[in-house]
Write a protein that holds these residues in place. Structure first.
Motif, PDB file in Angstrom:
ATOM      1  N   VAL A 106       0.893  -1.127  -0.163  1.00 23.24           N
ATOM      2  CA  VAL A 106      -0.123  -0.271   0.294  1.00 23.24           C
ATOM      3  C   VAL A 106       0.931   1.372   0.284  1.00 23.24           C
ATOM      4  N   LEU A 148      -7.865   2.508  -3.237  1.00 23.03           N
ATOM      5  CA  LEU A 148      -7.522   1.295  -2.348  1.00 23.03           C
ATOM      6  C   LEU A 148      -8.649   0.796  -1.128  1.00 23.03           C
ATOM      7  N   ASN A 204      -9.083  -0.671   2.485  1.00 24.38           N
ATOM      8  CA  ASN A 204      -9.385   0.206   4.334  1.00 24.38           C
ATOM      9  C   ASN A 204      -8.706   1.713   4.773  1.00 24.38           C
ATOM     10  N   TRP A 260       5.552   1.327  10.616  1.00 23.80           N
ATOM     11  CA  TRP A 260       5.797   1.209   9.376  1.00 23.80           C
ATOM     12  C   TRP A 260       7.001   2.052   9.234  1.00 23.80           C
TER      13      TRP A 260
HETATM   14  O1  G4F Z   1       0.631  -2.820   2.007  1.00 23.27           O
HETATM   15  P1  G4F Z   1       0.214  -4.116   2.588  1.00 23.27           P
HETATM   16  O2  G4F Z   1      -0.201  -4.704   1.730  1.00 23.27           O
HETATM   17  O3  G4F Z   1       0.903  -5.136   4.106  1.00 23.27           O
HETATM   18  P2  G4F Z   1       1.309  -6.115   4.434  1.00 23.27           P
HETATM   19  O4  G4F Z   1       0.026  -6.916   4.158  1.00 23.27           O
HETATM   20  O5  G4F Z   1       1.166  -4.821   6.058  1.00 23.27           O
HETATM   21  O6  G4F Z   1       2.124  -7.217   4.553  1.00 23.27           O
HETATM   22  C1  G4F Z   1       3.270  -6.598   4.605  1.00 23.27           C
HETATM   23  O7  G4F Z   1       4.181  -6.459   6.161  1.00 23.27           O
HETATM   24  C2  G4F Z   1       4.167  -7.183   6.714  1.00 23.27           C
HETATM   25  C3  G4F Z   1       5.387  -7.537   8.383  1.00 23.27           C
HETATM   26  O8  G4F Z   1       5.893  -6.726   8.109  1.00 23.27           O
HETATM   27  C4  G4F Z   1       5.076  -8.977   6.208  1.00 23.27           C
HETATM   28  F1  G4F Z   1       5.431  -9.759   6.952  1.00 23.27           F
HETATM   29  C5  G4F Z   1       4.482  -8.466   4.911  1.00 23.27           C
HETATM   30  O9  G4F Z   1       5.593  -9.859   3.770  1.00 23.27           O
HETATM   31  C6  G4F Z   1       4.591  -7.556   3.768  1.00 23.27           C
HETATM   32  O10 G4F Z   1       5.697  -6.721   3.874  1.00 23.27           O
HETATM   33  O11 G4F Z   1      -1.021  -3.767   3.347  1.00 23.27           O
HETATM   34  C7  G4F Z   1      -0.870  -3.068   4.101  1.00 23.27           C
HETATM   35  C8  G4F Z   1      -1.663  -2.738   4.726  1.00 23.27           C
HETATM   36  C9  G4F Z   1      -3.201  -3.283   5.472  1.00 23.27           C
HETATM   37  O12 G4F Z   1      -3.945  -3.296   6.692  1.00 23.27           O
HETATM   38  C10 G4F Z   1      -4.094  -3.187   4.035  1.00 23.27           C
HETATM   39  O13 G4F Z   1      -5.631  -3.834   3.929  1.00 23.27           O
HETATM   40  O14 G4F Z   1      -3.146  -1.342   3.860  1.00 23.27           O
HETATM   41  C11 G4F Z   1      -4.051  -1.596   3.999  1.00 23.27           C
HETATM   42  N1  G4F Z   1      -4.505  -1.496   2.751  1.00 23.27           N
HETATM   43  C12 G4F Z   1      -5.703  -0.577   2.257  1.00 23.27           C
HETATM   44  N2  G4F Z   1      -5.705   0.081   1.146  1.00 23.27           N
HETATM   45  C13 G4F Z   1      -4.165  -1.775   1.313  1.00 23.27           C
HETATM   46  C14 G4F Z   1      -4.743  -1.158   0.473  1.00 23.27           C
HETATM   47  N3  G4F Z   1      -2.801  -2.371   1.283  1.00 23.27           N
HETATM   48  C15 G4F Z   1      -3.000  -2.283   0.142  1.00 23.27           C
HETATM   49  N4  G4F Z   1      -1.635  -3.774  -0.685  1.00 23.27           N
HETATM   50  N5  G4F Z   1      -3.582  -2.590  -1.152  1.00 23.27           N
HETATM   51  C16 G4F Z   1      -4.599  -2.131  -1.167  1.00 23.27           C
HETATM   52  O15 G4F Z   1      -5.506  -1.366  -2.219  1.00 23.27           O
END
Ligand code: G4F
Length: 320
Positions: free
Chosen positions: A187, A208, A210, A217
């Motif tokens: 994200v 995006l 939620n 982070w």
């Molecule tokens: O950036 P994310 O996809 O990362 P996530 O799932 O937290 O995982 C990352 O961190 C973990 C912990 O270190 C690692 F184990 C894993 O390998 C990876 O590096 O999502 C972060 C947050 C989530 O809560 C998600 O629901 O962002 C929220 N989100 C909201 N809108 C979104 C979006 N995530 C993504 N990818 N895309 C969206 O549009």
């Protein structure tokens, strides 16, 4: 000269760890499964400084050969399927790589040279539906995705090989860590790049999930230093690494768009396709053990991280 083997070398952490170890005078051998040009492009700046080997951690004989041929004193296992939602569609492959792959490396170390120090990239996702907040090294694992389950296995098998065979093997439980080298599916990078594309008139909106989702982070450059520190101690132990602060996706958008003189509310569209189920638990690090024992602290705060990512995407795209 010390030699380090890094699996998953073309990922964000592989690149940053390689740069860090090269600056410390290491010879770096990098294992990379993908021959994908876009992925390899990330490490183009260091290609002439490392030894790049194509192959997978699923290939036991390759692992043994690499340890015999290059004789590393440290092995960092960063190879993984790293996107949590897609682990549901690739549950078996995720288990093969994120779980069994770890045992394969530990077995290779045990048979070739048990003195090799081993770092396993564990993840805050092992806590999943966590029983307490913030989480520390003693918080029970309650993973809730194939990714989290496989990482919990990788973590525990590392602890088991340490205790059973006396290996110097550690698991670093890292929370979300980002940088301008982050993959586009995550994200933070989706937002930094999306905002820049909008500023340049190449896109009109950013979809995006939620916006209230919250994460701990930090800057990935700080986290690779923690990996190295974990392998320099007199005793192998596991550590939680994170900032201890949580921020929402909405806050990330606000700062990223403002950096470009834009108001995110005019461009960000909430799209249920990107929503994830069961995200009520707050995953936030209690990294006090790392502060105390490793002397590790994050050097980049949340706002600086967002602005660093936006500035890097702006520099790359506005000049291309
Ligand atoms: O950036 P994310 O996809 O990362 P996530 O799932 O937290 O995982 C990352 O961190 C973990 C912990 O270190 C690692 F184990 C894993 O390998 C990876 O590096 O999502 C972060 C947050 C989530 O809560 C998600 O629901 O962002 C929220 N989100 C909201 N809108 C979104 C979006 N995530 C993504 N990818 N895309 C969206 O549009």
């Amino acid at each position: 000269m010390k030699t380090a083997l890094i699996t998953g070398v073309a990922g964000q952490d592989g690149l940053l760890l390689s740069k860090f170890l090269l600056s410390k005078g290491y010879r770096v051998v990098g294992l990379e499964r993908s021959g994908n040009a876009a992925i390899l492009d990330r490490i183009r700046d260091i290609l002439d400084q490392i030894i790049l080997v194509r192959g997978s951690i699923q290939d036991q004989s390759l692992l043994v050969r690499l340890l015999e041929e290059y004789d590393p004193c440290e092995v960092y296992n960063l190879a993984a399927h790293s996107f949590v939602p897609s682990s549901w569609g690739q549950a078996i492959l995720t288990g093969e790589i994120n779980a069994l792959g770890v045992t394969r490396i530990l077995e290779a170390i045990r048979s070739v040279n048990p003195k090799i120090r081993f770092y396993q990239a564990s993840s805050s996702e092992v806590f999943g539906n966590a029983v307490e907040t913030p989480q520390n090294e003693n918080t029970p694992f309650r993973p809730r995705s194939p990714y989290g389950v496989a990482k919990a296995y990788g973590h525990s098998i590392t602890v088991n090989y340490r205790e059973m065979f006396g290996l110097y093997a550690v698991s670093g439980i890292l929370y979300n860590h980002e940088s301008p080298f982050r993959g586009l599916e995550f994200v933070t990078r989706k937002i930094s790049l999306g905002a820049v594309n909008i500023k340049l008139g190449k896109a009109r909106e950013l979809r995006l999930g939620n916006l209230e989702a919250r994460r701990d982070w930090g800057y990935a450059g700080d986290y690779v230093q923690a990996m190295w520190l974990m392998l320099q101690q007199s005793k192998a132990e596991d550590y939680v690494i994170g900032t201890g602060e949580i921020h929402s996706v909405r806050e990330f958008c606000e700062i990223a768009f403002a950096r470009l003189g834009l108001d995110y509310r005019e461009y960000v569209i909430v799209d249920p396709r990107f929503y994830r189920p069961n995200e009520d638990t707050l995953l936030v690090a209690d990294a006090s053990k790392a502060h105390r024992q490793l002397g590790w602290r994050p050097s980049v705060n949340f706002c600086e991280l967002v602005e660093m990512m936006v500035d890097a995407d702006w520099m790359a795209l506005s000049h291309s």
